[in-house]
Design a protein around this motif. Structure first.
Motif, mmCIF file in Angstrom:
data_model
loop_
_atom_site.group_PDB
_atom_site.id
_atom_site.type_symbol
_atom_site.label_atom_id
_atom_site.label_comp_id
_atom_site.label_asym_id
_atom_site.label_seq_id
_atom_site.Cartn_x
_atom_site.Cartn_y
_atom_site.Cartn_z
ATOM 1 N N MET A 198 0.837 -1.212 0.000
ATOM 2 C CA MET A 198 0.000 0.000 0.000
ATOM 3 C C MET A 198 0.876 1.268 0.000
ATOM 4 N N GLN A 199 0.378 2.302 -0.669
ATOM 5 C CA GLN A 199 1.120 3.561 -0.762
ATOM 6 C C GLN A 199 1.357 4.167 0.639
ATOM 7 N N GLU A 200 2.548 4.722 0.849
ATOM 8 C CA GLU A 200 2.853 5.380 2.123
ATOM 9 C C GLU A 200 2.774 6.900 1.925
ATOM 10 N N PHE A 201 2.377 7.614 2.957
ATOM 11 C CA PHE A 201 2.300 9.074 2.852
ATOM 12 C C PHE A 201 3.072 9.734 3.988
ATOM 13 N N LYS A 202 3.733 10.858 3.657
ATOM 14 C CA LYS A 202 4.377 11.645 4.707
ATOM 15 C C LYS A 202 3.309 12.539 5.361
ATOM 16 N N ALA A 203 3.650 13.104 6.532
ATOM 17 C CA ALA A 203 2.672 13.929 7.258
ATOM 18 C C ALA A 203 2.130 15.075 6.396
ATOM 19 N N GLU A 204 3.038 15.741 5.651
ATOM 20 C CA GLU A 204 2.586 16.882 4.819
ATOM 21 C C GLU A 204 1.654 16.398 3.712
ATOM 22 N N GLU A 205 1.969 15.227 3.183
ATOM 23 C CA GLU A 205 1.107 14.681 2.123
ATOM 24 C C GLU A 205 -0.272 14.303 2.670
ATOM 25 N N ILE A 206 -0.273 13.830 3.902
ATOM 26 C CA ILE A 206 -1.565 13.480 4.520
ATOM 27 C C ILE A 206 -2.407 14.749 4.703
ATOM 28 N N LEU A 207 -1.765 15.809 5.200
ATOM 29 C CA LEU A 207 -2.504 17.060 5.425
ATOM 30 C C LEU A 207 -3.029 17.629 4.114
ATOM 31 N N GLU A 208 -2.196 17.546 3.088
ATOM 32 C CA GLU A 208 -2.620 18.053 1.772
ATOM 33 C C GLU A 208 -3.755 17.190 1.219
ATOM 34 N N GLY A 209 -3.606 15.880 1.393
ATOM 35 C CA GLY A 209 -4.646 14.952 0.928
ATOM 36 C C GLY A 209 -5.961 15.193 1.641
ATOM 37 N N LEU A 210 -5.869 15.484 2.937
ATOM 38 C CA LEU A 210 -7.088 15.776 3.701
ATOM 39 C C LEU A 210 -7.771 17.023 3.169
ATOM 40 N N GLN A 211 -6.954 18.019 2.897
ATOM 41 C CA GLN A 211 -7.491 19.275 2.379
ATOM 42 C C GLN A 211 -8.238 19.042 1.051
ATOM 43 N N ASN A 212 -7.723 18.098 0.270
ATOM 44 C CA ASN A 212 -8.354 17.792 -1.023
ATOM 45 C C ASN A 212 -9.363 16.651 -0.937
ATOM 46 N N ARG A 213 -9.653 16.199 0.242
ATOM 47 C CA ARG A 213 -10.587 15.082 0.478
ATOM 48 C C ARG A 213 -10.219 13.874 -0.367
ATOM 49 N N ASP A 214 -8.918 13.591 -0.424
ATOM 50 C CA ASP A 214 -8.409 12.506 -1.256
ATOM 51 C C ASP A 214 -8.773 11.144 -0.636
ATOM 52 N N THR A 215 -9.487 10.328 -1.404
ATOM 53 C CA THR A 215 -9.973 9.050 -0.863
ATOM 54 C C THR A 215 -8.825 8.114 -0.485
ATOM 55 N N ASP A 216 -7.736 8.109 -1.272
ATOM 56 C CA ASP A 216 -6.601 7.238 -0.946
ATOM 57 C C ASP A 216 -5.997 7.622 0.402
ATOM 58 N N VAL A 217 -5.875 8.928 0.630
ATOM 59 C CA VAL A 217 -5.320 9.402 1.904
ATOM 60 C C VAL A 217 -6.267 9.041 3.059
ATOM 61 N N LEU A 218 -7.557 9.222 2.838
ATOM 62 C CA LEU A 218 -8.522 8.889 3.899
ATOM 63 C C LEU A 218 -8.448 7.398 4.236
ATOM 64 N N ASP A 219 -8.335 6.570 3.206
ATOM 65 C CA ASP A 219 -8.224 5.117 3.441
ATOM 66 C C ASP A 219 -6.935 4.796 4.205
ATOM 67 N N TYR A 220 -5.868 5.473 3.818
ATOM 68 C CA TYR A 220 -4.568 5.251 4.455
ATOM 69 C C TYR A 220 -4.639 5.592 5.955
ATOM 70 N N ILE A 221 -5.242 6.740 6.252
ATOM 71 C CA ILE A 221 -5.340 7.162 7.660
ATOM 72 C C ILE A 221 -6.148 6.126 8.450
ATOM 73 N N TYR A 222 -7.261 5.742 7.868
ATOM 74 C CA TYR A 222 -8.148 4.818 8.576
ATOM 75 C C TYR A 222 -7.449 3.494 8.845
ATOM 76 N N ARG A 223 -6.840 2.939 7.798
ATOM 77 C CA ARG A 223 -6.213 1.612 7.939
ATOM 78 C C ARG A 223 -5.038 1.630 8.917
ATOM 79 N N ASN A 224 -4.305 2.729 8.932
ATOM 80 C CA ASN A 224 -3.093 2.761 9.759
ATOM 81 C C ASN A 224 -3.314 3.245 11.186
ATOM 82 N N PHE A 225 -4.271 4.121 11.364
ATOM 83 C CA PHE A 225 -4.346 4.782 12.674
ATOM 84 C C PHE A 225 -5.630 4.554 13.466
ATOM 85 N N PHE A 226 -6.667 4.083 12.808
ATOM 86 C CA PHE A 226 -7.947 3.977 13.525
ATOM 87 C C PHE A 226 -7.875 3.002 14.693
#
Lengths: 246, 190
Positions: free
Chosen positions: B1-29
């Protein structure tokens, strides 16, 4: 609070100027209730302007629902392996495999679920205008029947106004409700081809849903891909459906 | 699975990026769930708090240039932790000992303020979605500063004045519906 809601809205819309504006601002400083009312209405405006918040909340809800389905499956698997009653487990396995085979070979289950999740008949318009008063009467009557879910009667009136895109659009919805999908496709296609009316986005959306209802998966994918490339109310929902379909 | 840095996560959140949202959920929930369940919560509470925290971080990324002094994981956990402690306080379940499931940082009051604003936004949104399609459209177009004449053309309404009148009716309907919701008084008390 002395100020009328109209004046508050004028203030928020930037329509108060000069002396009127300065009086309003000084009253706002003194009147706590007025200040609260302004704050509420301002926040509501901010929310309406913020499409991102809407979109993110919907995506999080979807994620939550998906995780519920996944965790149910995992829980079921754990429970299954805990039990010593292997024969019963095997029987359950046969049922699951059989069920999956049925779903995969027939497919309507997932399509129906998608349709029931995303399809909602359009709200009737409360106010409609047209060039002729006579047409307005027909449209008003059509909406009356439409609101009462009498789609056959509504269609008679909508069809009498065939050049009006409002009528054309709602006739499409009536056809969906009556499961006459070919006719619905024809109505929505006319709305989309006209391309100069309020209903183009909605017509595109319904067209995709009709293909789903009619088990035309490839056409549905094509249609939702088209919507997902646009920037409108249905873009994120189209992307979600594509995730299920692909 | 794709890895994201903190800045990329914040940017992805700002853009409501589904891949980033999935990444956050799978890794941190999961870590958040463990924390909440260990501290008198349920799975459903954990999901609520997680959603609220993501919306808080989203709003913060939009309103300021959010730069994290810790990992995204720690920040998310800290926001969830704060929101859950507030929830325990609200439920009058003050705990003296909190079972931690990860590292956390102390957050300023702004997080709680953004959360309260989001609570109101969610209430407003629920009522906005209940308006008729034409009402929603007219308010959206009006607030997008589309000219009245253009709105009249798009929505096929008879005149500029009529657009104004409809906008007024729709807005008043929305405000009345919000005020009639029992949650409104509750939220306004806070």
């Amino acid at each position: 609070m002395n100020k009328s809601y109209n004046q508050i809205e004028d203030f928020l819309d930037g329509n108060l100027i000069g002396k009127e504006l300065s009086i309003f601002i000084s009253q706002k400083e003194l009147d706590k209730e007025l200040a609260k009312e302004i704050e509420l209405r301002f926040e509501v405006n901010e929310l309406i302007k913020d499409n991102g918040f809407f979109e993110l909340r919907e995506k999080l809800e979807l994620q939550r629902n998906e995780s519920y389905v996944n965790s149910s499956i995992i829980k079921f698997r754990k429970d299954l392996f805990k039990t010593w009653h292997f024969a019963a487990a095997s029987f359950a396995l046969i049922l699951v495999v059989g069920g999956l085979w049925y779903i995969l070979s027939n497919k309507p289950y997932s399509t129906e679920k998608l349709v029931s999740k995303y399809y909602k008949p359009a709200h009737p318009l409360l106010q409609v205008r047209s060039a002729e008063i006579k047409s307005d009467d027909a449209l008003a009557t059509a909406f009356k029947y439409y609101k009462d879910n009498d789609f056959n009667s509504a269609l008679k009136y909508f069809n009498s106004l065939e050049n009006q895109m409002t009528a054309k659009f709602y006739s499409g919805v009536c056809f969906i409700e009556l499961e006459q999908y070919d006719d619905a496709i024809e109505s929505f296609t006319a709305v989309i081809n006209d391309n100069d009316n309020l209903f183009v986005e909605q017509a595109n959306w319904y067209l995709g849903l009709i293909y789903l209802m009619d088990n035309q998966k490839n056409k549905a994918i094509e249609q939702f891909e088209k919507i997902s490339k646009d920037e409108n109310y249905y873009t994120s929902q189209a992307k979600e459906i594509l995730k299920y379909l692909n | 699975m794709q890895e994201f840095k903190a800045e990329e996560i914040l940017e992805g959140l700002q853009n409501r990026d589904t891949d980033v949202l999935d990444y956050i959920y799978r890794n941190f929930f999961n870590q958040i769930k463990v924390f909440i369940v260990q501290n008198d919560g349920t799975d459903e509470d954990a999901k609520d708090i997680y959603q609220d925290a993501i919306l808080v971080i989203y709003q913060k990324t939009r309103k300021e240039n959010l730069i994290l002094s810790c990992s995204f994981n720690t920040y998310l956990y800290s926001v969830c932790r704060l929101l859950w402690l507030k929830q325990l306080e609200y439920r009058k379940l003050n705990k003296t000992i909190i079972e931690e499931s990860a590292k956390f940082i102390e957050l300023d009051d702004d997080v709680a303020n953004v959360y309260r604003t989001n609570e109101r936004y969610m209430l407003y949104q629920d009522h906005f979605k209940r308006l008729s399609y034409s009402c929603q459209k007219i308010l959206e177009l009006f607030l997008a500063r589309i000219q009245l004449k253009e709105i009249a053309r798009i929505l096929r309404l008879k005149s500029d004045d009529y657009v104004k009148k409809r906008k007024h009716q729709c807005k008043e309907k929305l405000i009345a519906s919000i005020k009639n919701d029992p949650r409104f008084k509750e939220i306004m008390k806070q």
